[in-house]
Design a protein around this motif. Structure first.
Motif, PDB file in Angstrom:
ATOM      1  N   CYS A 199     -15.815  50.299  -0.696  1.00 43.48           N
ATOM      2  CA  CYS A 199     -16.692  51.058   0.483  1.00 43.48           C
ATOM      3  C   CYS A 199     -16.709  50.189   1.704  1.00 43.48           C
ATOM      4  O   CYS A 199     -16.617  50.977   2.834  1.00 43.48           O
ATOM      5  CB  CYS A 199     -17.934  51.437  -0.177  1.00 43.48           C
ATOM      6  SG  CYS A 199     -17.757  52.678  -1.658  1.00 43.48           S
ATOM      7  N   GLN A 243      -5.432  57.524  -0.714  1.00 44.58           N
ATOM      8  CA  GLN A 243      -5.505  58.092  -2.069  1.00 44.58           C
ATOM      9  C   GLN A 243      -5.484  57.241  -3.179  1.00 44.58           C
ATOM     10  O   GLN A 243      -6.408  57.223  -4.233  1.00 44.58           O
ATOM     11  CB  GLN A 243      -4.620  59.195  -2.410  1.00 44.58           C
ATOM     12  CG  GLN A 243      -4.677  60.187  -3.489  1.00 44.58           C
ATOM     13  CD  GLN A 243      -3.795  61.270  -3.521  1.00 44.58           C
ATOM     14  OE1 GLN A 243      -3.238  61.673  -2.522  1.00 44.58           O
ATOM     15  NE2 GLN A 243      -3.808  62.010  -4.601  1.00 44.58           N
ATOM     16  N   CYS A 303     -13.319  55.594  -7.231  1.00 42.52           N
ATOM     17  CA  CYS A 303     -13.740  56.686  -8.354  1.00 42.52           C
ATOM     18  C   CYS A 303     -14.036  56.144  -9.696  1.00 42.52           C
ATOM     19  O   CYS A 303     -14.774  56.660 -10.448  1.00 42.52           O
ATOM     20  CB  CYS A 303     -12.515  57.909  -8.391  1.00 42.52           C
ATOM     21  SG  CYS A 303     -12.618  58.647  -7.047  1.00 42.52           S
ATOM     22  N   GLU A 307     -20.778  68.086   1.069  1.00 43.34           N
ATOM     23  CA  GLU A 307     -20.515  67.091   0.193  1.00 43.34           C
ATOM     24  C   GLU A 307     -21.732  66.792  -0.355  1.00 43.34           C
ATOM     25  O   GLU A 307     -21.817  66.267  -1.550  1.00 43.34           O
ATOM     26  CB  GLU A 307     -19.846  65.920   0.986  1.00 43.34           C
ATOM     27  CG  GLU A 307     -18.521  65.991   1.116  1.00 43.34           C
ATOM     28  CD  GLU A 307     -17.324  66.298   0.263  1.00 43.34           C
ATOM     29  OE1 GLU A 307     -17.503  65.642  -0.701  1.00 43.34           O
ATOM     30  OE2 GLU A 307     -16.623  67.101   0.460  1.00 43.34           O
ATOM     31  N   ARG A 364     -10.801  63.575   4.172  1.00 38.96           N
ATOM     32  CA  ARG A 364     -10.440  63.701   2.962  1.00 38.96           C
ATOM     33  C   ARG A 364     -11.307  63.130   1.901  1.00 38.96           C
ATOM     34  O   ARG A 364     -11.279  63.378   0.626  1.00 38.96           O
ATOM     35  CB  ARG A 364      -8.907  63.450   2.620  1.00 38.96           C
ATOM     36  CG  ARG A 364      -7.921  64.417   3.333  1.00 38.96           C
ATOM     37  CD  ARG A 364      -6.554  64.087   2.859  1.00 38.96           C
ATOM     38  NE  ARG A 364      -5.694  65.107   3.471  1.00 38.96           N
ATOM     39  CZ  ARG A 364      -4.373  65.286   3.250  1.00 38.96           C
ATOM     40  NH1 ARG A 364      -3.795  64.424   2.346  1.00 38.96           N
ATOM     41  NH2 ARG A 364      -3.651  65.878   4.106  1.00 38.96           N
ATOM     42  N   HIS A 365     -11.775  62.062   2.356  1.00 39.69           N
ATOM     43  CA  HIS A 365     -12.304  60.942   1.267  1.00 39.69           C
ATOM     44  C   HIS A 365     -13.935  60.734   1.533  1.00 39.69           C
ATOM     45  O   HIS A 365     -14.501  59.906   0.923  1.00 39.69           O
ATOM     46  CB  HIS A 365     -11.574  59.597   0.965  1.00 39.69           C
ATOM     47  CG  HIS A 365     -10.296  59.847   0.861  1.00 39.69           C
ATOM     48  ND1 HIS A 365      -9.636  60.231  -0.155  1.00 39.69           N
ATOM     49  CD2 HIS A 365      -8.850  59.831   1.775  1.00 39.69           C
ATOM     50  CE1 HIS A 365      -8.530  60.309  -0.335  1.00 39.69           C
ATOM     51  NE2 HIS A 365      -7.981  60.121   0.724  1.00 39.69           N
ATOM     52  N   ASP A 402     -16.200  60.880  -1.808  1.00 37.28           N
ATOM     53  CA  ASP A 402     -16.148  59.756  -2.586  1.00 37.28           C
ATOM     54  C   ASP A 402     -16.836  58.593  -1.958  1.00 37.28           C
ATOM     55  O   ASP A 402     -17.574  57.788  -2.680  1.00 37.28           O
ATOM     56  CB  ASP A 402     -14.649  59.468  -2.919  1.00 37.28           C
ATOM     57  CG  ASP A 402     -14.123  60.626  -3.819  1.00 37.28           C
ATOM     58  OD1 ASP A 402     -14.676  61.180  -4.575  1.00 37.28           O
ATOM     59  OD2 ASP A 402     -13.023  60.786  -3.176  1.00 37.28           O
ATOM     60  N   GLN A 441      -2.489  58.104   4.490  1.00 39.84           N
ATOM     61  CA  GLN A 441      -3.181  59.327   3.542  1.00 39.84           C
ATOM     62  C   GLN A 441      -2.693  59.064   2.137  1.00 39.84           C
ATOM     63  O   GLN A 441      -3.651  58.865   1.079  1.00 39.84           O
ATOM     64  CB  GLN A 441      -2.984  60.725   3.791  1.00 39.84           C
ATOM     65  CG  GLN A 441      -3.421  61.058   5.225  1.00 39.84           C
ATOM     66  CD  GLN A 441      -4.775  61.341   4.997  1.00 39.84           C
ATOM     67  OE1 GLN A 441      -5.601  60.665   4.302  1.00 39.84           O
ATOM     68  NE2 GLN A 441      -5.495  61.976   6.137  1.00 39.84           N
ATOM     69  N   VAL A 475      -8.724  55.124  -2.834  1.00 42.35           N
ATOM     70  CA  VAL A 475      -9.859  55.808  -3.392  1.00 42.35           C
ATOM     71  C   VAL A 475      -9.863  56.037  -5.018  1.00 42.35           C
ATOM     72  O   VAL A 475     -10.873  55.709  -5.717  1.00 42.35           O
ATOM     73  CB  VAL A 475     -10.197  57.076  -2.817  1.00 42.35           C
ATOM     74  CG1 VAL A 475     -11.319  57.947  -3.524  1.00 42.35           C
ATOM     75  CG2 VAL A 475     -10.422  56.742  -1.311  1.00 42.35           C
ATOM     76  N   THR A 476      -8.696  56.253  -5.734  1.00 38.54           N
ATOM     77  CA  THR A 476      -8.575  56.531  -6.913  1.00 38.54           C
ATOM     78  C   THR A 476      -8.443  55.479  -7.815  1.00 38.54           C
ATOM     79  O   THR A 476      -9.014  55.367  -8.981  1.00 38.54           O
ATOM     80  CB  THR A 476      -7.013  57.326  -7.152  1.00 38.54           C
ATOM     81  OG1 THR A 476      -6.946  58.506  -6.392  1.00 38.54           O
ATOM     82  CG2 THR A 476      -6.804  57.685  -8.542  1.00 38.54           C
TER      83      THR A 476
END
Length: 1020
Positions: A202, A153, A161, A277, A221-222, A225, A149, A156-157
C-alpha cells in the motif's frame, strides 16, 4: 506515508541511458508466460504458477547480468533497493516476485519524474501555428499503459488481496479463477509478516500515485483494494496474539500514517467512486450475485461497518456530497437485479431510490443536530431537481422525490422549513398573505423571474403530482397557494406556455386529494365567492417574459378610464369562470364538479355578485355583451332553482330574499325588456316562496337545464320522438300543438329537433322560422341551432329554403347577444358547406364592404364565418383560392385595425391548407406580412401577421422547404427582426415559436430521420 518510501535520487548518468522502454520491457519480462516447461499431467495450477514466477525472476536477473545495456537499470534498481526499508527476499516466491515488481515500478516513477524535470521544449514557431505542442516525455503510450495496468493487477493480486482479513474487501476466490489459484500459493507463515507485506504494498502504491499519470491509472481500477488495505492497517483493532518479532509489528506511527493516507485518497479521488467503494466495503459486492461462494462470504466486521458509515457520512456532509452519494449508488445501475429484463431493472432502481432516501433522511452521528444536518443537506436535495444532464436527470429526480417524501414523513417538524418553504418561496412572495416591501412596489418591478417561476412550478409538479404522496404536510403547504396556481393557469390559457399542463395537473391533484370541504372552499375562492381564500396579490400580475416564460411583476397604474377598467375586470372574471368550468370538467369522475354545482345552487353569492356588477355597469352606462351573457346565466340559475332543479326549504328562501332589492333595481333600470320581465317574475316567485310562478320563470328554467345537460335531453327526446310523431296533431289540444302561441316558444325548437331525418313537416318548419325571429333570446337561439342541425342533417325541407335560411342567419348576425350570433355563425357555416358557390360570393361581398354598409362588428362575425368555412372545406378550399386570397389581402389594407387582424387570421387559416397551390401568390403574401409586421401601428395587427407565419410553417411542415423555397429566407429575416426590435412581448413569443417551427423543419430537411427498412425481393 509516501514520504517514508522516497527512493534515492539516481545519478544523472544512470538516467541518461535508462529509458522508459527499458523498464517497461523488464516489467514485461516479469509478466511473460512461462513455467517449468514440463508437460506432466500431474503438474497442478499452483505448481505451474510458482514455476512461472521463479522462471521470470531468474530470467530478469540473467538479463541484468548478461546484457550490458541493462546494467544501468540494474544499478538504478539496486540503489532504490538499498534505500528501501522492507525485506526483498523471502521463502515465499510470491513475495519475492512482488518485491522485485515494486522496485521496478519505483524505477519507472523516478525516471518519469527526471524526464519531466529535464524537459525543456523549444519555443513554438510562429509560422506554423497549427503545430501541436511538444508531448511530455513521461507520457505513456496505449500499449505501455496496458503493460502498467497488468503489472498493477499482479501487485494487487499478490501483494494486497491475500493479506486482507475475512470480510474486508472482495475475496480473491470470488473474483477470478486466477485469484483462487493465488490464494492457494501464498505462504502466510513465511517472513515477512502478512501485515508488513500489506503495509509495504500500500505504501509503494501510494508513492507511485503521487505521479499524476500513474495515480489515475492506479486509482481507476484498484482504489477499492487500496482503501480496504488502509482500513485494515489503520483501524483494525489489535488482538492478543503470541509474541511476534518486533520488526513485523506495525508501529503506532505507521497506523496513524495509514489512517491519514486513507482520508487523503478519499478526498483526492472522484467522490462517487469513493462512495461506491465504501459501500462495497461496508456491505458487500456492488451487484447481487447468485454464486454459492458469494452467499457463503464472510460479512464485514463490525469495526469496518462503523468506519465505512463514518466515512460515508463525511462524504455526504461535504459540498455537493448528496450528488456524490447518489451518483455512487446509481452509476452503473440500470441492468436490473440479474442484469436482465426491464421490469427487474426498474424494480432495482426503485429499491436503490428507497435506499438513498433512507440514507439521506437519517441524521449521521457526526452532525451537531438534526436541524443543522437538514439545513446543510436540503438545498442539495432541491438541486437534484435541476440537473441539466438528461441521461441522469430522470433517476436523480426520482431519488429527489423519494427523499423529499421520506424526509417529510420522518421529520415533519424540520423538512417543511428547509424543503417546502424554499421551493414555494417564489409563489409565497406574490400571494395575498405576503407583505411586499414598499421598495418593491414600483410599477413594473419583477418580483418573480421567469426562471424562478418555471423552476418552482416544475418542482411542485415533481414533488406533489409525480410522487403522488398525499401527506397532510404536503396538502397543508399547497392549499394557500392554489389561488395563485389558478391565476397562473388562467394566464397560460392566453398563449402557448410549457407550464400550462403542469398547473392544470397540480390543481387537479390538489382538488382530488383534499378533503371535499376544503376542495369546495378552494373552488369558492377560484370563482370569487370567497374573498378570504388566499390568491394572487392584488398589486401583482403575470406578464409574458422575453424567453417564452412568465414573470410576476407589480401592476402598472390603472387606467383613468373607469369604463375600460370595469370592462377589463368583468372580462377577466368571465374568462376565469370559463377556465374554472374547463377545470371542473376534469373533476367529474370524482364527483367534485357536481358537489360544487350543488353548492353554487344552494348559495346565492355568485348571483348576487353578478347582479351587483350589472347594476354597477348600468350606473356607468357600460353595458356589454359579456355582462349581458353573465347576467342571463345567473338569472337562469335562480330560475332553475325555483323551477324544481333543487329541493328548496324555507331557510333557502330566506337566503334568496337578499336578491330582491337587486332584482328590483335590474327590473327598473336594465334596458333589455326580456331581462326586466324575468327579474320581476323572479321577485314574485321568491316573495311567495314558489307558490306563484310565471311562464317566463318556467321557460328560463327549462332553457338553463337544456343547456346544462343537452345530451341527456336529446336522449330522452329521441326515446319518445317516434311515438310523438305518429300520434298526429289532431289528438292534442290546439295550445299543445302550437306552443309558440302560449308563450313557451323555447320548447318547440327542441321538440322539433327530435324528429328523425326526413320527418320535418311544413308546419314545424314554419314555426321554427317564426321562433328564429322571436324577441326572447333563448327562443331565438334555440331556433337557430335547430335550423343549423337540420342543415347539417341535410333535411330536404330545410335545403329547399336555403335562401330564406341564409337571410335569417345573416340577419341574426346583427344581434348583440353572443348566444344568438354564434348560433347564426354556425348556421351560415353549415349552409356554406352545402352550397359554397352561392353563399361564398355574398359573404365575401359583405366582408369586403365598407363601414357604411355594415358595421365593424358584423364584418368581424362574417370573418368568423369565413374562417369556419375554410376549415370545413379542407382540401376543397383550393377551388375558391382566388376570391378568398384577394379578399383577405384587401382586408389587410382596411383602415379598421380589428378588420385587418381578422383578415390576417383568415389568411393564415387559408394558406396552411393550400399547400403547393400557394406557390403563385407566395410572394404577395410574404410582402404583405413583412410590411404589416414592420410598419403597422396596431399591436394586434402585428401579432396577427406574425401568427400567420406560425400557421404557415405549422401547416406546411416538411413541405415548407418546397412551397416556400423562394421566400423562406425573407420569412426568417422577418422573424429575427420581430424578435430583436418588436416592443410587444406577445408578438416576440409568436415569432420565437415560428423560429422554432422553422428550426425543426430545417433540421428534418438536413438530417432526415433514419428509417429501418427491410426489402424483400422476389427473384425471377
Amino acid at each position: 506515508m509516501a514520504a517514508s518510501v522516497q527512493a534515492a535520487a539516481a545519478p544523472s548518468g544512470v538516467l541518461g541511458t535508462c529509458g522508459l522502454e527499458q523498464i517497461l520491457e523488464a516489467l514485461k519480462l516479469l509478466l511473460s508466460p512461462g513455467g517449468s516447461g514440463s508437460t506432466s499431467l500431474q503438474n497442478t495450477k499452483h505448481d505451474v504458477l510458482l514455476e512461472t514466477l521463479k522462471s521470470n525472476l531468474s530470467a530478469l536477473e540473467a538479463k541484468f547480468l548478461k546484457d550490458a545495456q541493462w546494467k544501468k537499470l540494474k544499478t538504478l534498481r539496486d540503489e532504490i533497493a538499498d534505500k528501501a526499508e522492507w525485506p526483498q527476499s523471502s521463502e515465499d516466491i510470491t513475495w519475492s516476485f512482488t518485491s522485485q515488481t515494486l522496485l521496478l515500478l519505483l524505477c519507472l516513477k523516478e525516471i518519469m519524474t527526471r524526464l519531466v524535470a529535464e524537459f525543456n521544449p523549444g519555443k513554438p514557431n510562429p509560422r506554423t501555428p497549427e503545430a501541436a505542442p511538444a508531448l511530455s516525455p513521461d507520457t505513456l503510450s496505449v500499449s505501455q499503459q496496458k503493460t502498467f495496468q497488468s503489472v498493477l493487477q499482479f501487485v494487487v493480486t499478490l501483494g494486497v488481496c491475500p493479506y486482507l482479513m475475512p470480510g474486508v474487501g472482495v475475496p480473491l476466490r470470488d473474483r477470478t479463477e486466477f485469484g483462487a489459484v493465488v490464494q492457494g500459493i501464498v505462504r502466510l507463515e513465511a517472513a515477512p509478516h502478512a501485515t508488513r507485506r500489506l503495509y509495504i504494498c500500500c505504501r509503494v502504491l501510494l508513492d507511485l500515485a503521487q505521479h499524476a499519470s500513474l495515480g489515475s491509472l492506479i486509482f481507476c481500477r484498484h482504489f477499492g483494494d487500496i482503501a480496504a488495505g488502509l482500513c485494515q492497517l489503520g483501524f483494525c483493532p489489535t488482538k492478543r496474539k503470541p509474541p511476534v518479532p518486533v520488526e513485523e509489528v506495525l508501529t503506532e506511527e505507521e497506523r496513524t500514517l495509514s489512517r491519514q493516507a486513507l482520508r487523503d485518497i478519499l478526498d483526492q479521488v472522484y467522490q462517487p467512486l469513493a462512495v461506491r467503494e465504501l459501500l462495497i466495503l461496508q456491505g458487500g459486492s456492488p451487484q447481487s450475485c447468485t454464486d454459492v461462494k458469494t452467499k457463503l462470504r464472510c460479512p464485514a466486521p463490525a469495526w469496518l461497518r462503523r468506519l465505512c458509515g463514518q466515512l460515508l457520512s463525511e462524504r455526504l456532509m461535504r459540498p455537493n456530497g448528496v450528488q456524490a452519494v447518489v451518483r455512487g449508488i446509481l452509476e452503473g445501475a440500470g441492468a436490473g437485479a440479474a442484469g436482465g429484463s426491464d421490469a427487474e431493472a426498474t424494480a432495482a432502481d426503485w429499491k436503490k431510490c428507497d435506499l438513498i432516501a433512507k440514507i439521506l433522511a437519517s441524521c449521521p452521528q457526526q452532525s451537531l443536530s438534526p436541524e443543522s444536518y437538514y439545513k446543510d443537506i436540503c438545498p442539495q436535495i432541491l438541486d437534484l431537481f435541476h440537473l441539466q444532464d438528461k441521461l441522469t436527470a430522470r433517476q436523480f429526480q426520482r431519488v429527489a422525490t423519494t427523499t423529499f417524501t421520506t424526509m417529510l414523513r420522518e421529520r415533519p417538524e424540520l423538512a417543511p422549513k428547509y424543503l417546502l418553504q424554499p421551493m414555494l418561496a417564489p409563489l409565497h412572495r406574490c400571494s395575498t398573505t405576503a407583505e411586499i416591501p414598499e421598495s418593491d412596489m414600483v410599477p413594473g418591478t419583477v418580483l418573480v423571474t421567469e426562471e424562478e417561476l418555471s423552476r418552482c412550478v416544475e418542482d411542485v409538479f415533481k414533488v406533489y403530482v409525480v410522487a403522488n404522496e398525499p401527506l397532510p404536510v404536503l396538502l397543508d403547504s399547497l392549499l394557500p397557494l392554489l389561488g395563485v396556481f389558478f391565476s397562473l393557469y388562467c394566464f397560460t390559457q392566453q398563449s402557448a406556455s410549457h407550464i400550462r399542463s403542469l398547473c392544470q395537473e397540480i390543481l387537479l391533484w390538489a382538488l382530488v386529494k383534499l378533503e371535499r370541504k376544503r376542495a369546495i372552499a378552494s373552488l369558492r375562492g377560484f370563482s370569487g365567492l370567497d374573498k378570504a381564500v388566499p390568491a394572487l396579490h392584488p398589486q401583482c400580475q403575470f406578464r409574458a417574459a422575453t424567453h417564452g416564460g412568465i414573470v410576476i411583476t407589480v401592476k402598472e397604474a390603472l387606467s383613468d378610464d373607469e369604463d375600460e377598467a370595469l370592462y377589463q375586470k368583468v372580462s377577466s372574471e368571465q374568462s376565469q369562470m370559463e377556465h374554472l368550468g374547463d377545470l371542473l370538467l376534469h373533476c367529474q369522475p370524482c364527483g367534485l364538479a357536481g358537489d360544487f354545482f350543488i353548492f353554487c345552487l344552494k348559495v346565492v353569492d355568485f348571483v348576487a355578485a353578478t347582479l351587483q356588477r350589472a347594476c354597477a355597469g348600468l350606473a356607468h352606462e357600460a353595458e356589454s355583451t359579456v355582462g349581458s351573457q353573465t347576467l342571463s346565466m345567473a338569472m337562469g340559475l335562480v330560475a332553475a332553482m325555483l323551477g324544481g332543479a333543487v329541493q328548496l326549504k324555507s331557510s333557502d328562501f330566506v337566503v334568496l330574499k337578499q336578491l330582491l332589492p337587486l332584482l328590483e333595481k335590474v327590473s327598473n333600470t336594465y334596458p333589455d325588456p326580456v331581462i326586466q320581465e324575468l327579474a320581476v317574475d323572479l321577485r314574485i316567485t321568491i316573495s311567495t316562496h314558489g307558490a306563484f310562478s310565471t311562464e317566463a320563470v318556467s321557460t328560463a328554467a327549462q332553457s338553463t337545464l337544456n343547456k346544462k345537460d343537452p345530451e341527456q335531453k336529446i336522449k330522452e327526446q329521441r326515446q319518445t320522438s317516434y311515438d310523438a310523431s305518429t300520434e298526429g296533431t289532431q289528438n292534442r289540444p290546439e295550445q299543445e300543438q302550437n306552443p309558440l302561441r302560449t308563450g313557451q316558444g323555447s320548447s318547440e325548437p327542441c321538440t322539433a329537433t327530435s324528429q328523425p331525418p326526413g320527418n320535418i313537416t311544413t308546419e314545424q318548419f314554419r314555426e321554427v322560422l317564426l321562433s328564429a325571429c322571436d324577441p326572447q333570446v333563448p327562443t331565438r337561439a334555440a331556433a337557430l341551432r335547430t335550423l343549423s342541425r337540420w342543415v347539417e342533417q341535410r333535411e330536404g325541407r330545410a335545403l329547399e329554403e336555403q335562401k330564406k335560411l341564409l337571410q335569417i342567419f345573416l340577419e341574426n348576425l346583427e344581434h348583440e347577444d353572443s348566444f344568438v350570433y354564434l348560433s347564426a355563425i354556425q348556421g351560415v357555416a353549415l349552409l356554406s358547406d352545402v352550397y359554397p358557390e352561392e353563399i361564398l360570393v355574398d359573404l365575401l361581398a359583405r366582408y369586403d364592404s365598407s363601414k357604411d354598409k355594415h358595421t365593424p362588428e358584423t364584418r368581424m362575425k362574417v370573418g368568423e364565418v369565413l374562417m369556419r368555412i375554410v376549415r370545413a372545406l379542407g382540401d376543397m378550399v383550393s377551388k375558391y383560392r382566388e376570391p378568398l386570397i384577394h379578399t383577405f389581402l384587401r382586408g389587410v389594407k382596411d383602415p379598421d385595425g380589428a378588420h385587418r387582424a381578422s383578415s390576417l387570421s383568415n389568411l393564415g387559416e387559408l394558406c396552411q391548407r393550400l399547400d403547393f397551390l400557394l406557390g403563385p401568390v407566395v410572394h404577395e403574401v410574404t410582402i404583405c406580412l413583412t410590411a404589416v409586421a414592420k410598419t403597422d401601428t396596431d399591436v394586434q395587427v402585428r401579432r396577427a401577421a406574425v401568427h400567420v407565419v406560425v400557421l404557415l410553417l405549422r401547416g406546411l411542415s416538411q413541405k415548407a422547404t418546397e412551397v416556400l423555397s423562394d421566400v423562406l429566407k425573407d420569412l426568417y429575416h422577418l422573424l429575427k427582426h420581430v424578435v430583436r426590435l418588436e416592443p410587444d412581448d406577445v408578438a416576440k413569443i409568436q415569432a420565437q415559436l415560428a423560429l422554432e417551427e422553422l428550426d425543426e423543419i430545417m433540421r428534418n430537411f438536413l438530417f432526415p430521420p433514419q428509417k429501418l427498412e427491410k426489402k424483400i425481393m422476389v427473384l425471377p
